[in-house]
Design a protein around this motif. Structure first.
Motif, PDB file in Angstrom:
ATOM      1  N   ASP A  26      -3.222  -0.823 -10.676  1.00 55.77           N
ATOM      2  CA  ASP A  26      -1.853  -0.872 -10.159  1.00 55.77           C
ATOM      3  C   ASP A  26      -0.926   0.028 -10.967  1.00 55.77           C
ATOM      4  N   THR A  30       0.898   3.446  -9.592  1.00 56.69           N
ATOM      5  CA  THR A  30       2.358   3.521  -9.632  1.00 56.69           C
ATOM      6  C   THR A  30       2.802   4.782 -10.362  1.00 56.69           C
ATOM      7  N   TYR A  34       4.745   8.223  -8.978  1.00 54.19           N
ATOM      8  CA  TYR A  34       5.940   8.748  -9.640  1.00 54.19           C
ATOM      9  C   TYR A  34       5.800  10.248  -9.916  1.00 54.19           C
ATOM     10  N   ASN A  72       2.858  -1.319 -18.248  1.00 53.49           N
ATOM     11  CA  ASN A  72       2.556  -0.073 -17.562  1.00 53.49           C
ATOM     12  C   ASN A  72       2.135   1.037 -18.512  1.00 53.49           C
TER      13      ASN A  72
END
Length: 74
Positions: A26, A30, A34, A72
């Protein structure tokens, strides 16, 4: 493709749990969305510290909690 190979490595070689592998996937997807932004042809080879720093700032500015930003970045 690179992401899937890395996730396979985590699962098969490092024996990471399904949840951990999913979380890594994930986060990587992500980040990929970006840095590709409006240029779908962009490749992981273009990623540098400036792109990562800008992504972190965007996450923080969007209201992400510090724990989410840190997750992240792992």
């Amino acid at each position: 493709m690179w992401i899937e190979s890395f996730l396979k490595y985590l699962k098969l070689e490092r024996n990471y749990s399904v949840g951990t592998v999913r979380s890594y996937g994930d986060s990587l997807r992500t980040f990929e969305r970006y840095f590709k932004g409006n240029d779908e042809a962009a490749d992981w080879k273009i990623v540098d510290s400036d792109i990562i720093r800008n992504w972190i700032m965007e996450l923080a500015d969007s209201g992400a909690k510090p724990a989410t930003v840190n997750r992240n970045l792992r």
